[in-house]
Design a protein around this motif. Structure first.
Motif, short mmCIF file in Angstrom:
data_model
loop_
_atom_site.label_atom_id
_atom_site.label_comp_id
_atom_site.label_asym_id
_atom_site.label_seq_id
_atom_site.Cartn_x
_atom_site.Cartn_y
_atom_site.Cartn_z
N PRO A 1 -21.16 43.92 -8.70
CA PRO A 1 -20.08 43.67 -7.73
C PRO A 1 -18.90 42.93 -8.31
CG PRO A 1 -21.91 42.17 -7.36
CD PRO A 1 -22.39 43.17 -8.38
N GLY A 2 -19.09 42.23 -9.43
CA GLY A 2 -18.01 41.41 -9.96
C GLY A 2 -17.37 41.91 -11.22
N SER A 3 -17.83 43.05 -11.77
CA SER A 3 -17.36 43.49 -13.09
C SER A 3 -15.85 43.69 -13.15
CB SER A 3 -18.08 44.77 -13.51
OG SER A 3 -17.93 45.79 -12.53
N GLY A 4 -15.23 44.08 -12.06
CA GLY A 4 -13.79 44.28 -12.04
C GLY A 4 -13.04 43.15 -11.38
N PHE A 5 -13.72 42.01 -11.19
CA PHE A 5 -13.07 40.87 -10.53
C PHE A 5 -13.13 39.58 -11.34
CE2 PHE A 5 -14.13 43.50 -6.74
CZ PHE A 5 -12.86 43.60 -6.19
N VAL A 6 -14.03 39.48 -12.30
CA VAL A 6 -14.25 38.20 -12.97
C VAL A 6 -13.88 38.29 -14.45
CG1 VAL A 6 -16.11 37.63 -11.37
CG2 VAL A 6 -16.67 38.67 -13.58
N PRO A 7 -13.54 37.16 -15.09
CA PRO A 7 -13.22 37.15 -16.52
C PRO A 7 -14.49 37.21 -17.36
CG PRO A 7 -13.03 34.94 -15.61
CD PRO A 7 -13.28 35.86 -14.45
N PRO A 8 -14.38 37.54 -18.64
CA PRO A 8 -15.56 37.71 -19.49
C PRO A 8 -16.44 36.47 -19.61
CG PRO A 8 -13.66 38.74 -20.51
CD PRO A 8 -13.15 37.99 -19.32
N TRP A 9 -15.85 35.28 -19.64
CA TRP A 9 -16.69 34.08 -19.76
C TRP A 9 -17.62 33.93 -18.56
CZ3 TRP A 9 -16.21 30.57 -15.89
CH2 TRP A 9 -15.00 30.53 -15.17
N ALA A 10 -17.18 34.39 -17.40
CA ALA A 10 -18.03 34.31 -16.21
C ALA A 10 -19.20 35.27 -16.31
CB ALA A 10 -17.21 34.62 -14.95
N ALA A 11 -19.05 36.38 -17.04
CA ALA A 11 -20.13 37.35 -17.20
C ALA A 11 -21.34 36.72 -17.90
CB ALA A 11 -19.65 38.56 -17.97
N VAL A 12 -21.09 35.73 -18.76
CA VAL A 12 -22.19 35.00 -19.40
C VAL A 12 -23.03 34.29 -18.34
CG1 VAL A 12 -22.79 33.17 -21.02
CG2 VAL A 12 -20.87 34.70 -21.52
N ILE A 13 -22.37 33.68 -17.39
CA ILE A 13 -23.07 32.97 -16.32
C ILE A 13 -23.81 33.96 -15.43
CG2 ILE A 13 -22.76 31.44 -14.32
CD1 ILE A 13 -20.25 30.35 -15.72
N PHE A 14 -23.18 35.09 -15.14
CA PHE A 14 -23.84 36.13 -14.35
C PHE A 14 -25.16 36.53 -15.00
CE2 PHE A 14 -19.94 36.48 -12.12
CZ PHE A 14 -20.09 37.33 -11.03
N GLY A 15 -25.13 36.78 -16.31
CA GLY A 15 -26.33 37.22 -17.01
C GLY A 15 -27.41 36.17 -17.04
N ALA A 16 -27.03 34.92 -17.31
CA ALA A 16 -28.02 33.84 -17.39
C ALA A 16 -28.65 33.55 -16.03
CB ALA A 16 -27.36 32.58 -17.95
#
Length: 532
Positions: free
Chosen positions: A347-362
């Motif tokens: 849901p967030g792949s087109g809304f959040v910056p790359p550094w936030a994707a680290v938090i999503f994964g963890a």
């Protein structure tokens, strides 16, 4: 339309809106409304491989330049064609290989069959009235109408969500979202569900549940869309809906024979198959997330970057958590974490910056790992942990999107504007995301239970297979074919007799339908972790 080269571009014309279908193709060139491509989207280079799309030619120097000079591709058309091919591979292969590898070998083929059947049934349903119910231009706040039944007037008019691609292309692309959602949900039939009731369930569930949730989430007329909820590629319509449906299906089916005893204390029968399924999944997810930008632009590239980061971090996180307990580097654990990361970033792949994707994964890797224990507290036999990974992962992703959403990321496509998430001071976005998530779960879980209750009451449509069918396996009982040779199948039947029926929590009050199987118990080992 004449062919073009990279240096000889043709400008698009504004859509005139004269007829619902977009125009008369016999007297008009309907391609002029869609922008000619100046680049081939990155996944075209990376992902259009022969193993994913058998019809794709080998990529060689100058190949794409030759393609551009030979055909008139629009930016949207080229991107969506590629994304649809990738998404198709994702839908076909993930559920088939991943689910099948997790189960016991005597029911492996049935899970491959049910996944492929889900794609077939849902694709027809989507053509018949599913697309109209979800994305008709005259839809209501909860569901659409039948103005586009049978793809009526679905041709060259701009799609309901973006003017950059035509209705017909958007319909085909979104049909793969519908297909994979149903395929995820019906994995709950693992090792004890009958096939015919499941097929009927596919058609009804996609109509009543999926189409409604897709409409209110993605159709501009839907209540979540109008409220301000954001969901780039399916946190609620795909993952929360399928995860909660799988939980409900598991509840209505009841526990497998031997649940709670060492009979079900087995390892996945084919870890290599799980890894192959994960590879297809990882690759295919680029088609879903990046393709959801609906055009070749920087927002699509950002979605692809976020997708890969979240998947990687999710896999490492889950693997480390498993090592902490077992001191083993589990391949299945890594694959499960990859899926959890992919689910959460959807849901967030087109809304959040790359550094936030680290938090999503963890966060997803750890949350979904611990969520695998929920089924024991609930007393529900979710055999493949679909709710733990997709239901919980989808919820985590929705909430993190509400917190980390950035206005500048959304606007990378050149036109999308959002106020941002909690980190930008827009705390109300978290409330929107929570409302979307909870309503999606409640509607899918409750609706699934009612649908299954109705089907189970129909003559000849009992949801659950007989105990004898469970003993010999769904492949033999329901399919009549096997994923492996007859020797392996025989071993499964023999190994199924390790446990006395009196020890089974499921069948202790019934006589065994195959009493002779107990005679074999002295000829097999006692290893409770043996693959069956």
């Amino acid at each position: 339309m004449e062919s073009v080269t990279i240096d000889d571009l043709v400008l698009t014309l504004p859509y005139n809106g004269t007829v619902p279908s977009g125009g008369d193709s016999l007297n008009q060139n309907l391609n002029v409304y869609y922008e000619v491509s100046t680049v081939i989207f990155l996944p075209s280079i990376i992902l259009m491989q022969a193993d994913l799309v058998p019809s794709s030619p080998a990529i060689s120097p100058g190949y794409w330049q030759q393609r551009l000079s030979s055909y008139s591709w629009s930016r949207g058309l080229g991107t969506k064609r590629t994304s649809n091919q990738i998404a198709t591979a994702h839908a076909y292969d993930y559920g088939s290989f991943f689910y099948s590898g997790l189960a016991r070998r005597k029911s492996a083929l049935s899970l491959i069959w049910v996944t492929l059947m889900a794609v077939g049934v849902t694709s027809f349903q989507w053509f018949f009235w599913g697309y109209s119910l979800a994305f008709s231009h005259s839809a209501g706040k909860f569901i659409g109408d039948l103005s586009n039944i049978g793809f009526r007037n679905v041709l060259a008019a701009p799609s309901v969500t973006s003017k950059r691609i035509p209705d017909l292309l958007f319909a085909v692309y979104q049909g793969m979202f519908a297909s994979i959602t149903v395929a995820l949900a019906v994995g709950a039939v693992a090792e004890r569900g009958r096939m015919l009731p499941c097929v009927i369930f596919m058609f009804i569930w996609s109509t009543i549940i999926y189409d409604a949730i897709a409409c209110w989430t993605w159709n501009p007329a839907g209540w979540v869309s109008q409220m301000g909820g954001i969901d780039f590629a399916g946190g609620t319509p795909v993952h929360i809906a399928s995860g909660s449906a799988a939980l409900a299906y598991s509840l209505m089916l009841g526990k497998r024979r031997g649940h709670g005893t060492h009979e079900l204390n087995f390892r996945p029968h084919n870890v290599t198959q799980i890894i192959i399924g994960t590879v297809f999944l990882w690759v295919g997810w680029f088609g879903f997330n990046a393709g959801s930008a609906l055009s070749a632009n920087m927002r699509a590239v950002m979605a692809a970057v976020n997708t890969n980061i979240a998947a990687s971090v999710g896999g490492v996180t889950w693997c480390l958590l498993d090592y902490r307990l077992e001191r083993k580097w589990s391949a299945v654990g890594f694959c499960s974490g990859v899926v959890a990361g992919l689910v959460a970033i959807t849901p967030g792949s087109g809304f959040v910056p790359p550094w936030a994707a680290v938090i999503f994964g963890a966060v997803a890797g750890s949350s979904c790992n611990y969520a695998t224990k929920v089924k024991f507290y609930l007393g529900i036999d979710d055999a493949l942990d679909i709710f733990a990974v997709h239901g919980i992962g989808g919820f985590v992703g929705n909430m993190l999107t509400g917190f980390f959403a950035a206005d500048y990321v959304a606007h990378l496509d050149g036109f999308t504007k959002i106020p941002g998430g909690g980190i930008s001071g827009h705390w109300m976005q978290l409330a929107y995301q929570l409302a979307d998530s909870v309503s999606g779960f409640a509607y899918s879980f409750g609706g699934t239970c009612l649908i299954l209750l109705f089907i189970n009451l129909m003559p000849g449509l009992k949801l659950r297979a007989s105990e004898e069918a469970e003993v010999i396996g769904m492949d033999d009982a329901e399919i009549g074919e096997f994923a492996y040779d007859f020797v392996e199948f025989t071993r499964d039947v023999v190994n199924g007799g390790d446990m006395l029926d009196d020890d089974s929590k499921f069948s202790a009050d019934r006589d065994s339908p195959t009493p002779n199987e107990k005679a074999f118990s002295s000829t097999v080992g006692d290893d409770p972790h043996r693959s069956r």
